[in-house]
Design an enzyme around this catalytic site. Structure first.
Site, mmCIF file in Angstrom:
data_model
loop_
_atom_site.group_PDB
_atom_site.id
_atom_site.type_symbol
_atom_site.label_atom_id
_atom_site.label_comp_id
_atom_site.label_asym_id
_atom_site.label_seq_id
_atom_site.Cartn_x
_atom_site.Cartn_y
_atom_site.Cartn_z
ATOM 1 N N ASP A 183 0.859 -1.188 0.000
ATOM 2 C CA ASP A 183 0.000 0.000 0.000
ATOM 3 C C ASP A 183 0.898 1.242 0.000
ATOM 4 O OD1 ASP A 183 0.863 0.325 2.603
ATOM 5 O OD2 ASP A 183 -1.135 0.300 3.509
ATOM 6 N N CYS B 56 2.896 -3.432 4.067
ATOM 7 C CA CYS B 56 2.108 -2.232 4.350
ATOM 8 C C CYS B 56 2.808 -1.521 5.507
ATOM 9 C CB CYS B 56 0.644 -2.577 4.639
ATOM 10 S SG CYS B 56 0.361 -3.680 6.038
ATOM 11 N N THR C 139 2.440 -1.766 8.874
ATOM 12 C CA THR C 139 2.846 -2.719 9.911
ATOM 13 C C THR C 139 3.021 -4.142 9.387
ATOM 14 O OG1 THR C 139 0.537 -3.187 10.413
ATOM 15 C CG2 THR C 139 1.598 -1.450 11.712
ATOM 16 N N HIS D 68 9.731 -24.569 8.968
ATOM 17 C CA HIS D 68 8.695 -25.319 9.682
ATOM 18 C C HIS D 68 7.285 -25.101 9.138
ATOM 19 C CE1 HIS D 68 11.069 -26.171 13.666
ATOM 20 N NE2 HIS D 68 11.738 -26.516 12.569
ATOM 21 N N HIS E 297 6.971 -31.781 9.760
ATOM 22 C CA HIS E 297 6.268 -30.505 9.566
ATOM 23 C C HIS E 297 5.211 -30.580 8.464
ATOM 24 C CE1 HIS E 297 8.992 -28.743 12.386
ATOM 25 N NE2 HIS E 297 10.024 -29.173 11.668
HETATM 26 C C1 RB5 Z 1 -2.104 2.586 6.447
HETATM 27 O O1 RB5 Z 1 -2.126 3.779 7.157
HETATM 28 C C2 RB5 Z 1 -1.891 1.404 7.405
HETATM 29 O O2 RB5 Z 1 -3.045 1.182 8.139
HETATM 30 C C3 RB5 Z 1 -1.502 0.160 6.654
HETATM 31 O O3 RB5 Z 1 -0.352 0.414 5.931
HETATM 32 C C4 RB5 Z 1 -1.188 -1.076 7.473
HETATM 33 O O4 RB5 Z 1 -0.314 -0.794 8.508
HETATM 34 C C5 RB5 Z 1 -2.333 -1.876 7.902
HETATM 35 O O5 RB5 Z 1 -2.219 -2.934 8.534
#
Ligand code: RB5
Length: 160
Positions: A13, A70, A72, A103, A138
């Site tokens: 993203d 993205c 996180t 695994h 596994h």
């Molecule tokens: C975008 O602001 C953020 O929410 C997205 O990049 C991500 O971290 C979502 O899990």
């Protein structure tokens, strides 16, 4: 990257556009066939749209593996793991990246561009692509992941 064969899909993203471009270049320079599903800039987009594209390609066998990034990595991994046959691993260090291959036979790597720096992200990609699945004991465990997704799957006594 001896163990990375076949095509690899990559998606992100807006939060991870820069990192996606860097990883894409690295993969292409390593001789891998990369399918970039976007996004193509820093304008705000919805990560599920891009996570879905990569997850569908992996689930259908169009590509062998995928990378999703993205802010996180959490949203991308949540989306990807809804698709049958997808095993997405959210990694912020190299040990988990290696173990997710050894695994869990992870077929999608998820990372957070706002969590880790570019240097570490590249090292995680390298390790993840290089590490083979161990198979053996596994294998059955990984098969149980798929079975666990059904409501009819075995549940512990007295659980609700
Ligand atoms: C975008 O602001 C953020 O929410 C997205 O990049 C991500 O971290 C979502 O899990």
């Amino acid at each position: 990257m001896n163990n990375a064969t076949g095509s690899i899909a990559i998606g992100c993203d807006h939060a991870a556009f820069g990192l996606k471009e860097t990883i894409k270049k690295f993969l292409q320079q390593a001789g891998l066939d990369v399918v970039d599903v976007g996004t193509d800039g820093t304008a705000s987009v919805d990560y599920p749209d891009f996570g879905t594209r990569v997850a569908k390609m992996v689930a259908s066998g169009k590509v062998a593996r995928g990378i999703l990034i993205c802010g996180t990595g959490i949203g991308m991994s949540m989306v990807a793991n809804r698709f049958p046959g997808v095993r997405a691993a959210l990694c912020s260090e190299t040990y988990s990246a290696a173990m997710s291959r050894r695994h869990n036979n992870a077929n999608i790597l998820a990372m957070g561009a706002r969590v880790i720096g570019e240097g570490l992200a590249m090292e995680i990609v390298r390790v993840w692509l290089d590490t083979p699945f161990e198979g053996g004991r596994h294998e059955a465990r990984v098969q149980k992941i798929e079975a666990a997704g059904s409501l009819e799957s075995e549940m512990p006594e007295n659980s609700c």
